[in-house]
Design a protein around this motif. Structure first.
Motif, PDB file in Angstrom:
ATOM      1  N   GLU A  86       0.829  -1.209   0.000  1.00 20.95           N
ATOM      2  CA  GLU A  86       0.000   0.000   0.000  1.00 20.95           C
ATOM      3  C   GLU A  86       0.860   1.255   0.000  1.00 20.95           C
ATOM      4  O   GLU A  86       0.617   2.186  -0.776  1.00 20.95           O
ATOM      5  CB  GLU A  86      -0.918  -0.012   1.228  1.00 20.95           C
ATOM      6  N   ARG A  90       1.334   3.665  -3.386  1.00 24.15           N
ATOM      7  CA  ARG A  90       0.905   5.066  -3.497  1.00 24.15           C
ATOM      8  C   ARG A  90       2.066   5.950  -3.948  1.00 24.15           C
ATOM      9  O   ARG A  90       1.868   6.874  -4.750  1.00 24.15           O
ATOM     10  CB  ARG A  90       0.342   5.552  -2.171  1.00 24.15           C
ATOM     11  N   ASP A 134      -6.864   8.887 -12.334  1.00 30.60           N
ATOM     12  CA  ASP A 134      -7.568   7.611 -12.232  1.00 30.60           C
ATOM     13  C   ASP A 134      -6.633   6.420 -12.349  1.00 30.60           C
ATOM     14  O   ASP A 134      -7.056   5.274 -12.159  1.00 30.60           O
ATOM     15  CB  ASP A 134      -8.636   7.518 -13.337  1.00 30.60           C
ATOM     16  N   GLN A 136      -4.188   5.877 -10.354  1.00 24.70           N
ATOM     17  CA  GLN A 136      -3.726   5.480  -9.020  1.00 24.70           C
ATOM     18  C   GLN A 136      -4.404   4.217  -8.501  1.00 24.70           C
ATOM     19  O   GLN A 136      -3.723   3.329  -7.977  1.00 24.70           O
ATOM     20  CB  GLN A 136      -3.909   6.649  -8.051  1.00 24.70           C
ATOM     21  N   PRO A 137      -5.741   4.077  -8.599  1.00 21.64           N
ATOM     22  CA  PRO A 137      -6.335   2.810  -8.139  1.00 21.64           C
ATOM     23  C   PRO A 137      -5.780   1.600  -8.866  1.00 21.64           C
ATOM     24  O   PRO A 137      -5.648   0.524  -8.281  1.00 21.64           O
ATOM     25  CB  PRO A 137      -7.831   3.000  -8.443  1.00 21.64           C
ATOM     26  N   TYR A 138      -5.449   1.759 -10.126  1.00 17.04           N
ATOM     27  CA  TYR A 138      -4.885   0.651 -10.893  1.00 17.04           C
ATOM     28  C   TYR A 138      -3.539   0.230 -10.317  1.00 17.04           C
ATOM     29  O   TYR A 138      -3.273  -0.960 -10.139  1.00 17.04           O
ATOM     30  CB  TYR A 138      -4.732   1.089 -12.355  1.00 17.04           C
ATOM     31  N   VAL A 140      -2.215   1.043  -7.270  1.00 16.84           N
ATOM     32  CA  VAL A 140      -2.199   0.774  -5.829  1.00 16.84           C
ATOM     33  C   VAL A 140      -2.906  -0.531  -5.498  1.00 16.84           C
ATOM     34  O   VAL A 140      -2.459  -1.284  -4.624  1.00 16.84           O
ATOM     35  CB  VAL A 140      -2.847   1.945  -5.065  1.00 16.84           C
ATOM     36  N   ARG A 141      -4.005  -0.833  -6.198  1.00 14.63           N
ATOM     37  CA  ARG A 141      -4.799  -1.998  -5.813  1.00 14.63           C
ATOM     38  C   ARG A 141      -4.821  -3.101  -6.864  1.00 14.63           C
ATOM     39  O   ARG A 141      -4.663  -4.272  -6.547  1.00 14.63           O
ATOM     40  CB  ARG A 141      -6.236  -1.548  -5.490  1.00 14.63           C
ATOM     41  N   GLU A 304     -11.192  -5.264  -8.120  1.00 14.88           N
ATOM     42  CA  GLU A 304     -10.398  -4.056  -8.334  1.00 14.88           C
ATOM     43  C   GLU A 304     -10.284  -3.673  -9.805  1.00 14.88           C
ATOM     44  O   GLU A 304      -9.921  -2.547 -10.120  1.00 14.88           O
ATOM     45  CB  GLU A 304      -8.987  -4.243  -7.750  1.00 14.88           C
ATOM     46  N   ALA A 307     -12.223  -0.643 -10.655  1.00 18.44           N
ATOM     47  CA  ALA A 307     -11.632   0.621 -10.208  1.00 18.44           C
ATOM     48  C   ALA A 307     -10.479   1.041 -11.101  1.00 18.44           C
ATOM     49  O   ALA A 307     -10.069   2.203 -11.104  1.00 18.44           O
ATOM     50  CB  ALA A 307     -11.146   0.493  -8.761  1.00 18.44           C
ATOM     51  N   SER A 308      -9.943   0.073 -11.859  1.00 21.09           N
ATOM     52  CA  SER A 308      -8.777   0.387 -12.687  1.00 21.09           C
ATOM     53  C   SER A 308      -9.127   0.743 -14.127  1.00 21.09           C
ATOM     54  O   SER A 308      -8.283   1.270 -14.850  1.00 21.09           O
ATOM     55  CB  SER A 308      -7.828  -0.821 -12.709  1.00 21.09           C
TER      56      SER A 308
END
Length: 579
Positions: A86, A90, A134, A136-138, A140-141, A304, A307-308
């Motif tokens: 995590e 980030r 957008d 970042q979710p890709y 990070v997660r 996820e 979100a990506s």
């Protein structure tokens, strides 16, 4: 839509190091998952056997304590790995987004003020601000879970194979169902994400245009008119976003149900064989603990992935901009760029049959323009004023971009011939030698934040007498009298706090003193929207530049500027030749 774009690894240095780190953390996570499963099995198995009917009731406490310690260490290790993923995820996401944003903006600048379709300034602005965030979710997660799937799932299946081949066979047969449904869901979500990003880009373009034209709209009392259009685009964005979320929630439920059924099939098979004595308890517990871990990375990847998709869509848009060819001047016949800036004083700027196709029109503006513009000597009294004259739409502003080296003509060349000889293509020196010797005052001058003094001096050390003289010449002194703190008055980004006329005088004063070391001044319709007093200010400033030996190239409509010119160049548009 591919889950991992190889171009992201090639063009974003931070992404490569992050993938290597995530791979190492994935290997550690896979090992800890297996250790945790065996620790649970060796803790529970002996206890259940000892306390079951027919057992002796004796539990090896020292062995149980050791496995409990191993279990605690494995749990702590997994928590540490998750924290590291995590945290570094980030950091890497911020670095990757910043890197891509810089590349997109730099490439958009290299494309020039009239880039090909798909790289308009408003699209680039939306992409470089909201769009790439957008991603970042890709990173990070989604990406860590994707790598965990590639590492943990095969490793777990191999361990289960060593414990119970039947359970491993069930896992191998049911595993392909999860990515198959993910592919179906991803195909649906990818389209909705593309549409949502396109809607956001349209909304961004409308808002940017509205902000740019708001002073004019307010002047005519029409500032409320565009509100309905902006509201309509906002509603379209809301519907597109809710559609994406609807698909995401429904597909997430499907994946949860599918993986739960797969784990249940393994659990039922293990339970039946335990009842009939076909399997030992300790390996059975290990298989039951490992079974959910086989499908867990895939479940998380599926959840996820939604979100990506926005980030992946923005990434593809970014690469679409980066893939557009930028003219770097390395074409046949281009002169080799000299190591030092060309000498401007006494040089001649040559327009050799220059034509530019007007965007959206089947005309060349300017068309077949040839001229020789003699530049000033740089000595007192040796300056020159060159006026560009022509009807509206003839291509005068386009010609200014050509002279600045910001735009390359579709046909012909713009070259600089120094007095000492040689030829230098102006477009090959955009941003460097030639550009460093030119100061440009457009119709809407770009004014950064700071005090009036800081804006005018532009970082140069200018004495008070020269500053006062420039203020008198440009009429800025009357503006300063109306400002609350004079030279110390704070000005916002874009000249916020100043009227259009005041911004023009600040820009003229900056070109007079802040850029006094630049021998060429380019003015794009400086008297537009000015009254007689403002026009006189411009005329006085142009005379001051010429008296100082500088060259002034001005787009002129009014007779007063044309009468002041030493040379007048007529610009006209013509129907473009058929291919």
């Amino acid at each position: 839509m591919r889950p991992l774009d190889p171009r992201l690894l090639r063009q974003a240095r931070a992404a490569r190091s992050y993938v290597l780190l995530t791979t190492a953390l994935g290997v550690a996570s896979a090992a800890l998952v297996v250790v945790q499963a065996f620790a649970i099995a060796f803790v529970l198995g002996p206890v259940v056997i000892a306390t079951s009917p027919g057992g002796d009731g004796v539990v090896d406490q020292s062995g149980t304590a050791r496995w409990l310690a191993v279990l605690a260490a494995a749990a702590a290790g997994r928590a540490l790995v998750a924290w590291a993923q995590e945290r570094f995820g980030r950091r890497a996401a911020t670095a990757v987004v910043a890197d891509l944003r810089e590349q997109v903006v730099d490439h958009a600048v290299a494309l020039g003020p009239r880039p090909p379709a798909g790289a308009t300034p408003s699209d680039v602005a939306t992409l470089a601000t909201r769009g790439l965030d957008d991603l970042q979710p890709y990173l990070v997660r989604f990406l860590p879970q994707l790598l965990l799937t590639a590492l943990v799932t095969p490793a777990t299946v191999l361990v289960v194979l060593g414990l119970d081949w039947v359970s491993a066979l069930i896992a191998v047969v049911t595993l392909p169902l999860v990515p198959f449904f993910m592919w179906l869901v991803g195909t649906m979500t990818a389209g909705t994400s593309e549409r949502r990003l396109a809607t956001v880009e349209r909304l961004g373009s409308q808002v940017l245009d509205l902000i740019a034209g708001l002073p004019t709209l307010r002047a005519f009392g029409r500032e409320v008119g565009p509100a309905a259009r902006v509201r309509s685009l906002g509603e379209s964005s809301r519907r597109a976003t809710m559609g994406t979320l609807r698909v995401a929630f429904l597909s997430g439920a499907v994946l949860e149900l599918l993986t739960t059924l797969c784990v249940a099939i393994i659990a039922v098979g293990v339970g039946l064989r335990l009842v009939h004595g076909g399997m030992e308890l300790v390996p059975a517990i290990a298989v039951l603990v490992l079974a959910p871990e086989i499908f867990l990375p895939l479940r998380r990847v599926g959840s996820e992935f939604h979100a990506s998709t926005d980030g992946l869509a923005a990434t593809h848009r970014a690469f679409a901009v980066l893939d557009l060819p930028a003219d770097d001047g390395s074409r046949p016949g281009a002169d080799r760029e000299p190591e030092t800036a060309p000498a401007v004083e006494g040089a001649t700027l040559v327009l050799d049959d220059v034509s530019v196709r007007a965007p959206g029109r089947d005309v060349d503006a300017p068309a077949h323009l040839s001229a020789r513009l003699a530049l000033g000597t740089g000595l007192a009294g040796g300056g020159r004023v060159v006026a560009l004259r022509g009807p509206s739409g003839a291509g005068k502003s386009t010609l200014v971009l050509l002279l600045l080296g910001l735009l390359r003509p579709d046909r012909g060349r713009v070259v600089l011939e120094p007095a000492a000889g040689g030829r230098t293509d102006v477009a090959d020196r955009a941003g460097r030698g030639w550009w460093d010797q030119v100061v440009w005052v457009p119709q809407r001058p770009a004014i950064g934040p700071g005090t009036v003094r800081e804006v005018v001096t532009d970082g140069h050390d200018v004495d008070a007498a020269a500053l006062a003289e420039a203020a008198r010449t440009t009429g800025l002194d009357t503006v300063l009298d109306d400002l609350p703190h004079g030279w110390g008055t704070a000005v916002g980004l874009g000249g916020a706090g100043l009227s259009v006329g005041q911004r023009q005088r600040v820009a003229l004063a900056r070109a007079l003193v802040g850029a006094a070391d630049r021998p060429v001044v380019v003015l794009d319709e400086p008297t537009a929207h000015l009254d007689a007093r403002g026009e006189q200010v411009v005329l006085d400033t142009v005379r001051a530049w010429r008296a100082a030996g500088r060259t002034v190239i001005v787009v002129a409509h009014r007779t007063s500027l044309l009468e002041l010119a030493d040379q007048v160049v007529d610009v006209e548009a013509k129907e473009a030749a058929r291919a």
